[in-house]
Structures are given as structure tokens and as C-alpha cells.
Design a protein around this motif. Sequence first.
Motif, PDB file in Angstrom:
ATOM      1  N   VAL A 561       0.839  -1.200   0.000  1.00 15.91           N
ATOM      2  CA  VAL A 561       0.000   0.000   0.000  1.00 15.91           C
ATOM      3  C   VAL A 561       0.875   1.252   0.000  1.00 15.91           C
ATOM      4  O   VAL A 561       0.644   2.200  -0.755  1.00 15.91           O
ATOM      5  CB  VAL A 561      -0.937  -0.005   1.217  1.00 15.91           C
ATOM      6  CG1 VAL A 561      -1.718   1.300   1.311  1.00 15.91           C
ATOM      7  CG2 VAL A 561      -1.885  -1.197   1.153  1.00 15.91           C
ATOM      8  N   GLY A 562       1.896   1.266   0.865  1.00 21.64           N
ATOM      9  CA  GLY A 562       2.760   2.434   0.953  1.00 21.64           C
ATOM     10  C   GLY A 562       3.524   2.709  -0.326  1.00 21.64           C
ATOM     11  O   GLY A 562       3.666   3.868  -0.752  1.00 21.64           O
ATOM     12  N   MET A 563       4.016   1.654  -0.981  1.00 26.87           N
ATOM     13  CA  MET A 563       4.758   1.836  -2.232  1.00 26.87           C
ATOM     14  C   MET A 563       3.858   2.408  -3.326  1.00 26.87           C
ATOM     15  O   MET A 563       4.275   3.299  -4.082  1.00 26.87           O
ATOM     16  CB  MET A 563       5.334   0.491  -2.687  1.00 26.87           C
ATOM     17  CG  MET A 563       6.492  -0.024  -1.847  1.00 26.87           C
ATOM     18  SD  MET A 563       6.896  -1.728  -2.272  1.00 26.87           S
ATOM     19  CE  MET A 563       7.364  -1.544  -3.992  1.00 26.87           C
ATOM     20  N   ALA A 564       2.649   1.881  -3.435  1.00 29.58           N
ATOM     21  CA  ALA A 564       1.724   2.384  -4.457  1.00 29.58           C
ATOM     22  C   ALA A 564       1.430   3.864  -4.231  1.00 29.58           C
ATOM     23  O   ALA A 564       1.453   4.678  -5.174  1.00 29.58           O
ATOM     24  CB  ALA A 564       0.433   1.570  -4.434  1.00 29.58           C
ATOM     25  N   ALA A 565       1.175   4.237  -2.976  1.00 27.56           N
ATOM     26  CA  ALA A 565       0.900   5.642  -2.664  1.00 27.56           C
ATOM     27  C   ALA A 565       2.118   6.514  -2.935  1.00 27.56           C
ATOM     28  O   ALA A 565       2.001   7.632  -3.463  1.00 27.56           O
ATOM     29  CB  ALA A 565       0.456   5.772  -1.207  1.00 27.56           C
ATOM     30  N   SER A 566       3.301   6.010  -2.585  1.00 26.64           N
ATOM     31  CA  SER A 566       4.536   6.782  -2.797  1.00 26.64           C
ATOM     32  C   SER A 566       4.762   7.057  -4.275  1.00 26.64           C
ATOM     33  O   SER A 566       5.080   8.191  -4.677  1.00 26.64           O
ATOM     34  CB  SER A 566       5.725   6.019  -2.213  1.00 26.64           C
ATOM     35  OG  SER A 566       6.943   6.701  -2.445  1.00 26.64           O
ATOM     36  N   LEU A 567       4.596   6.046  -5.108  1.00 26.21           N
ATOM     37  CA  LEU A 567       4.821   6.216  -6.542  1.00 26.21           C
ATOM     38  C   LEU A 567       3.820   7.204  -7.146  1.00 26.21           C
ATOM     39  O   LEU A 567       4.204   8.113  -7.903  1.00 26.21           O
ATOM     40  CB  LEU A 567       4.710   4.867  -7.247  1.00 26.21           C
ATOM     41  CG  LEU A 567       4.925   4.872  -8.768  1.00 26.21           C
ATOM     42  CD1 LEU A 567       6.319   5.380  -9.122  1.00 26.21           C
ATOM     43  CD2 LEU A 567       4.702   3.477  -9.341  1.00 26.21           C
ATOM     44  N   LEU A 568       2.556   7.046  -6.803  1.00 23.06           N
ATOM     45  CA  LEU A 568       1.543   7.944  -7.349  1.00 23.06           C
ATOM     46  C   LEU A 568       1.769   9.384  -6.902  1.00 23.06           C
ATOM     47  O   LEU A 568       1.683  10.330  -7.705  1.00 23.06           O
ATOM     48  CB  LEU A 568       0.147   7.465  -6.926  1.00 23.06           C
ATOM     49  CG  LEU A 568      -0.328   6.142  -7.544  1.00 23.06           C
ATOM     50  CD1 LEU A 568      -1.653   5.723  -6.933  1.00 23.06           C
ATOM     51  CD2 LEU A 568      -0.448   6.270  -9.059  1.00 23.06           C
ATOM     52  N   CYS A 569       2.052   9.561  -5.615  1.00 26.45           N
ATOM     53  CA  CYS A 569       2.275  10.914  -5.091  1.00 26.45           C
ATOM     54  C   CYS A 569       3.507  11.551  -5.717  1.00 26.45           C
ATOM     55  O   CYS A 569       3.503  12.743  -6.063  1.00 26.45           O
ATOM     56  CB  CYS A 569       2.422  10.873  -3.577  1.00 26.45           C
ATOM     57  SG  CYS A 569       0.901  10.520  -2.675  1.00 26.45           S
ATOM     58  N   MET A 570       4.555  10.759  -5.884  1.00 32.18           N
ATOM     59  CA  MET A 570       5.800  11.321  -6.411  1.00 32.18           C
ATOM     60  C   MET A 570       5.638  11.727  -7.873  1.00 32.18           C
ATOM     61  O   MET A 570       6.084  12.812  -8.284  1.00 32.18           O
ATOM     62  CB  MET A 570       6.933  10.319  -6.254  1.00 32.18           C
ATOM     63  CG  MET A 570       8.285  10.886  -6.632  1.00 32.18           C
ATOM     64  SD  MET A 570       9.655   9.854  -6.093  1.00 32.18           S
ATOM     65  CE  MET A 570      11.033  10.876  -6.662  1.00 32.18           C
ATOM     66  N   ILE A 571       5.009  10.879  -8.665  1.00 33.98           N
ATOM     67  CA  ILE A 571       4.816  11.201 -10.083  1.00 33.98           C
ATOM     68  C   ILE A 571       3.902  12.413 -10.236  1.00 33.98           C
ATOM     69  O   ILE A 571       4.187  13.350 -11.007  1.00 33.98           O
ATOM     70  CB  ILE A 571       4.249   9.986 -10.836  1.00 33.98           C
ATOM     71  CG1 ILE A 571       5.299   8.867 -10.900  1.00 33.98           C
ATOM     72  CG2 ILE A 571       3.813  10.384 -12.238  1.00 33.98           C
ATOM     73  CD1 ILE A 571       4.796   7.600 -11.542  1.00 33.98           C
ATOM     74  N   ALA A 572       2.787  12.419  -9.499  1.00 34.53           N
ATOM     75  CA  ALA A 572       1.829  13.522  -9.620  1.00 34.53           C
ATOM     76  C   ALA A 572       2.459  14.848  -9.205  1.00 34.53           C
ATOM     77  O   ALA A 572       2.348  15.856  -9.916  1.00 34.53           O
ATOM     78  CB  ALA A 572       0.597  13.226  -8.767  1.00 34.53           C
ATOM     79  N   ALA A 573       3.122  14.864  -8.049  1.00 31.66           N
ATOM     80  CA  ALA A 573       3.713  16.113  -7.559  1.00 31.66           C
ATOM     81  C   ALA A 573       4.831  16.592  -8.478  1.00 31.66           C
ATOM     82  O   ALA A 573       4.987  17.801  -8.696  1.00 31.66           O
ATOM     83  CB  ALA A 573       4.240  15.911  -6.144  1.00 31.66           C
ATOM     84  N   THR A 574       5.592  15.675  -9.020  1.00 31.31           N
ATOM     85  CA  THR A 574       6.676  16.057  -9.923  1.00 31.31           C
ATOM     86  C   THR A 574       6.137  16.702 -11.195  1.00 31.31           C
ATOM     87  O   THR A 574       6.627  17.744 -11.654  1.00 31.31           O
ATOM     88  CB  THR A 574       7.528  14.826 -10.281  1.00 31.31           C
ATOM     89  OG1 THR A 574       8.176  14.335  -9.101  1.00 31.31           O
ATOM     90  CG2 THR A 574       8.591  15.179 -11.315  1.00 31.31           C
ATOM     91  N   LEU A 575       5.119  16.077 -11.791  1.00 32.38           N
ATOM     92  CA  LEU A 575       4.586  16.585 -13.061  1.00 32.38           C
ATOM     93  C   LEU A 575       3.783  17.871 -12.897  1.00 32.38           C
ATOM     94  O   LEU A 575       3.614  18.623 -13.856  1.00 32.38           O
ATOM     95  CB  LEU A 575       3.716  15.510 -13.710  1.00 32.38           C
ATOM     96  CG  LEU A 575       4.455  14.225 -14.126  1.00 32.38           C
ATOM     97  CD1 LEU A 575       3.474  13.229 -14.730  1.00 32.38           C
ATOM     98  CD2 LEU A 575       5.585  14.527 -15.099  1.00 32.38           C
ATOM     99  N   LEU A 576       3.291  18.124 -11.689  1.00 26.91           N
ATOM    100  CA  LEU A 576       2.503  19.334 -11.444  1.00 26.91           C
ATOM    101  C   LEU A 576       3.356  20.523 -11.015  1.00 26.91           C
ATOM    102  O   LEU A 576       2.824  21.623 -10.827  1.00 26.91           O
ATOM    103  CB  LEU A 576       1.439  19.051 -10.371  1.00 26.91           C
ATOM    104  CG  LEU A 576       0.296  18.103 -10.788  1.00 26.91           C
ATOM    105  CD1 LEU A 576      -0.591  17.790  -9.595  1.00 26.91           C
ATOM    106  CD2 LEU A 576      -0.520  18.718 -11.934  1.00 26.91           C
ATOM    107  N   THR A 577       4.641  20.315 -10.856  1.00 30.06           N
ATOM    108  CA  THR A 577       5.526  21.399 -10.416  1.00 30.06           C
ATOM    109  C   THR A 577       6.675  21.556 -11.406  1.00 30.06           C
ATOM    110  O   THR A 577       6.824  20.768 -12.345  1.00 30.06           O
ATOM    111  CB  THR A 577       6.084  21.111  -9.009  1.00 30.06           C
ATOM    112  OG1 THR A 577       6.702  19.816  -8.993  1.00 30.06           O
ATOM    113  CG2 THR A 577       4.975  21.134  -7.969  1.00 30.06           C
ATOM    114  N   ARG A 578       7.487  22.569 -11.173  1.00 28.12           N
ATOM    115  CA  ARG A 578       8.576  22.868 -12.087  1.00 28.12           C
ATOM    116  C   ARG A 578       9.617  21.747 -12.110  1.00 28.12           C
ATOM    117  O   ARG A 578       9.859  21.103 -11.092  1.00 28.12           O
ATOM    118  CB  ARG A 578       9.273  24.159 -11.661  1.00 28.12           C
ATOM    119  CG  ARG A 578       8.438  25.413 -11.853  1.00 28.12           C
ATOM    120  CD  ARG A 578       9.258  26.625 -11.446  1.00 28.12           C
ATOM    121  NE  ARG A 578       8.511  27.860 -11.663  1.00 28.12           N
ATOM    122  CZ  ARG A 578       9.007  29.067 -11.380  1.00 28.12           C
ATOM    123  NH1 ARG A 578      10.232  29.160 -10.859  1.00 28.12           N
ATOM    124  NH2 ARG A 578       8.273  30.148 -11.601  1.00 28.12           N
TER     125      ARG A 578
END
Length: 603
Positions: A561-578
Motif C-alpha cells: 500500500v505504501g509503495m503504491a501511494a509513494s509512486l503515485l504521489c511522487m509522479i503527480a507532484a513532480t509533473l505538477l511542479t517545475r
Amino acid sequence: MTDDDRGRSGFIDNPGKLFVLGTLGFLAFFAFMAVLEQMGVGSASIGAGFLVFTVGFYAVIGWLARTARVDVYYVAGRAIPTHYNGMATAADFLSGAFFVALAGGIYFGGYPYLGFVTGIAGGFVLVNALLAPFLRKSGCYTVPDFIGTRYGSRTARLCALVVLAVTCFVYLTAQVSATGTIAAVTLGLPFEQGVWLATIAIFACSMLGGMRGVTWTQAAQYVVLAIAFLVPVLWIASGQGFGSIPFFSLGDAIDRVTELEALHGLHPAREAIEGLSVLAQPQGAEGSGWTMVSLAVCIMAGTAAMPHILMHSFTTPTVRSARRSVGWAIVFAAVLLLSAPALATLTKLQLLDPSLATSVIGKAVAEVSNLGWVQHWTSAGMMAVADQNGDGIVQLNEFFLRPELIVLAAPEIAGLPHVLTALVAAGCLAATMSTANGLLLAIANALSHDLYHKVVDRKADTSRRLIVARLLLLAAGAAAAYASSLQVAGILGTLAWAFGFAASGLFFPLVLGVWWKRANMAGAVAGMVGGFAAGSAYLYLVFNEIIPPLLGIDDMRFGIVGMAASLLCMIAATLLTRPPSREAQDMVDELRMPGGQTILGQD
């Protein structure tokens, strides 16, 4: 290098000769204790002698490796030869808690627990391919140091520090608990006293020499560990007719165990005995394939992100040697990874097979209860024989054990000399101490370097930084000893939690930090915070039975569960920021080049 430091480093100028002499010395001591047993010396004295000798040996190495240099304390001066670093890495990871608990897990739970074995092996491959050489080339001291440098963020550094501290502390409590169990059983002490005595011994190895002392101590501990586990396995296998190398014929032993379990019948015990376990139902139940695979995934990712293992990547002389040292670690680890399932299988067969003189299942309760080793471990609170159906015969579900007893009592169960039981205890102690040393150092070094030196006091001189590191090491060890004495969870479950925290909070920020140039500070922080929070929340809800396990993901597998959340959060936050700066992206390009100088120069 100071004159004192130069003199003290002389003890590793010829490590090959010293390791040969040390191994021969240990074997000579083993032979001496065997002679004493034949002369009538008691088992308690033999066990105490083994513990005192081995701990004293490790403490001497820690004293000789003492240092007043920051780079030596944190990263062993980046001067550990490749194969010795691999040996130390294997000993650091393959902890006594693993061996004490894993064989018991396989004994009671069957092949799903082999997920630990496959996960460890796969995790080392990931470390070698994805992280080790790149961490070494960064020139950093710790895992949070790498994350803070890669993402150019103090916030990312502090987030990594929190995940590291929780992961290593949870793992450390399992090691201290296992060490306390060994010390308590061997010396006849209460568990709480055994925990604190073991903690003092751990301090002796890591306090003065830091990473240099710990690495060389761990290499020596690997030798003791290998001897202690391979000798009983090979001896028991030979006595059961499986040859001197049983790993190739283990399938025959498993078939025989399966046949005997069906013969004796597996039924739930009528009354449970607190703290002890009993075989209650047949293995291979529906869903056990996913059970093993999901556990293996968690352990694999957790291994690749485990801070005290990655810490060894910083100690090699060159970038290339970092990769080679992990290769050696895989070789050394494989030797021991095969012994846990072999010991569990052979011990179960020893108890079940009526053709073996030391079997107990199917024999009279009075006869079994009068056996010396049964009385010994029963008095220690680790075993019980309960005739619950009143037929006077020991049934399979009437023989209760603590899971860790499978390793500690295996030689006695097989009718081998007690000196081998003491040898196994010494091996378990070597393994737990090696891992506890690495974990303590990972916590203390990260706090002193990434929090104190990088955040609190950037102008702190060498002596003050080392004093802070040693004080933090004492505090972390004392806290772990106290937590272990509470016995909140079983050893194997605590280990799985540590892997889950590492996989949830550190795996993707580390891997994507090397292999995705676009990854930025916002993504790394979101990945660490989101993954760690989601995994921790799921663990809390499932462990406290607030919600049932979803898709078979229980508290030992919450890392999914933690890995899935980490990957999704990291990709989303990266693509939404500079995107990160050009300088940061150039750093990643340089990081992935196989040769060249390290990126950072550390004082």
C-alpha cells in the motif's frame, strides 16, 4: 590522518592473514569447548564461555578500529576492500533476528514464508543494479544526505531522516529482542536483563570506531555466523541420510515431512499456551501463492531501500568496487539464506520421523517430558508438552514451541553435543550484533550529520560532531532496549514492519532520484510523506483489527500500500511542479556515468 589513527589502522593492513588466524582461533576454541563438555563441564558454563569469547573478540576489533576522524567514523575512510565489504554487508543484513525467527516462520507457516528468502535475494539484485554504485559516486555520507543533495532540499533531507529513523529503530528493536532472547536463554537471565546486557555488548563494537569498527566487526561476525549455521545443518542432514550437502536433496525431506504430517494429522490445539505456537492446519492453502509473492515484493523493495545496507555503498574505495561489493554480498548471503529453510525442514523431520531416535511426536508424554532438552527449554518458558486429549501420547498439536526455538534448539533436538547448541547461540548473537551495530550507526550518523551538522550547527568542529554522534548512538540503543523489553510484537512481524516502512517511504525517492531526471524536490517530499503516511495508516488499521486485510495484504505486507501511494504521489507532484534545475539534471547525468570522480567532496 592523525598519528594515532595511522597506528590504529595497522590492524587491517593484512586482513587476509588476520581473518585466517581468527577463523582458526575460533575453531580451536570450539574444539576446546567440545573437550570440556566431554570432561563433564556443564552446558551453562559452555554457553557462557561462547558468549564471553565471541563478544570479547568483537569488542577488541571495535577498540582497535577506534578513530577521531569524521570520514573514518561515518564511511570507514572509504577504504574497505570489496570482498570484505560484501562479507560485512551480508552479515549486516542477514540478522540473527531473521535466522532465529525465519526458520520458525517456515516451520509453522510453510512455503509462503520463503517470500523473505526470495525477497532478500531480489533486493540485493536491485541494490546492485539500481543504487549502490550511484550512491557511492555521489560522495555522500548517509541516505538522507544523498536525498538532500540530489533534490537540493533541506525539507527532503529531513523527511528522509524521519523515515530512516523509524525504519532503523523498528528493525533495531527486533535485533535487540533476538539478542536479549539469546543472552537470557544462554545465561539463564530474565529476558529484560538479557536485552540490556546485549545492548551494552553492542555498544562496545560500535561506539569508538564508528563505521570502520562496525564494518570489520561485521566481517568477523560473518565467519562465526557461517560456521554456526552450516555445521549443524550439514551434521543433521548427514545423520538423516541426506548427504553432506543437503540443499540439493531438500525436496526429498519436504516430501517426507508432508507424508508424516498427514500420517499424524494436523488439528487445532484445544487450548492455546501464551507465547507458544503449534502446527494447526495443513500448508498450501488457497491464496498462499499470492501470500508469498506479496511478501517477497515488500521485502525486495525494503531491502533495496534499507538504510543500514545502503550505508555500505559509501565505504568502498571506488564507484566500481561498490557494485562488486554487492555482488560479493549476494554470494555470501546465498550461503546462509539456504540454511534457514533447510534447518526448519530438517528439524521438523527430526521431531516427526519415528525412525529417528530423537523423534517426539507419537511417543509417550511421560517419556518426552523427561528428556533433558525438553526440560531445559520448558523451564526457560520456550516449550511445553500438553496432553490435551488425555491419551498419554504426544500429538502434533500438543507440542508447543516458541518459533525462535527452532534454530536455538535444533542441535539438541537432533541429539547433537551441547557444544553445537552453544555454537548456534554464538552465531545468532554474531548476526544480531552485526545488524544492531549497523542500525545504531545508521540512526546516529544520520541524526548527527543530517540534522545536527547540516541543520543545527553547520560550523561544528570534528570533535563535537563525533561526540554528538556517540551520544546519539547511546540514546538510540537505550531506547531500542527499552522498546524491546516491552515485547509489543513478534520478532518476524517487527522485521516485516521495518521493510514495509523502508519500501513505503524511501524506495521510489531513491530509485527515481537516480533514474528519472525530471524528479524534483516536490515529488520526492510527496513520495516520502504520502507513501510513509499511507503505509503507516494501513498498518495501524489492520494491526488493530479496525479493518480486515484487503486482498490478503496484512500487517506484514503493508508496504504494498505504501509503495503504491509513494509512486503515485511522487509522479503527480513532480509533473505538477517545475522541473529541477539544469544543474540538478546535470548532476544526475554525471551520477549515472560509470567512471570519474565522486560528485561531492566531504570534509
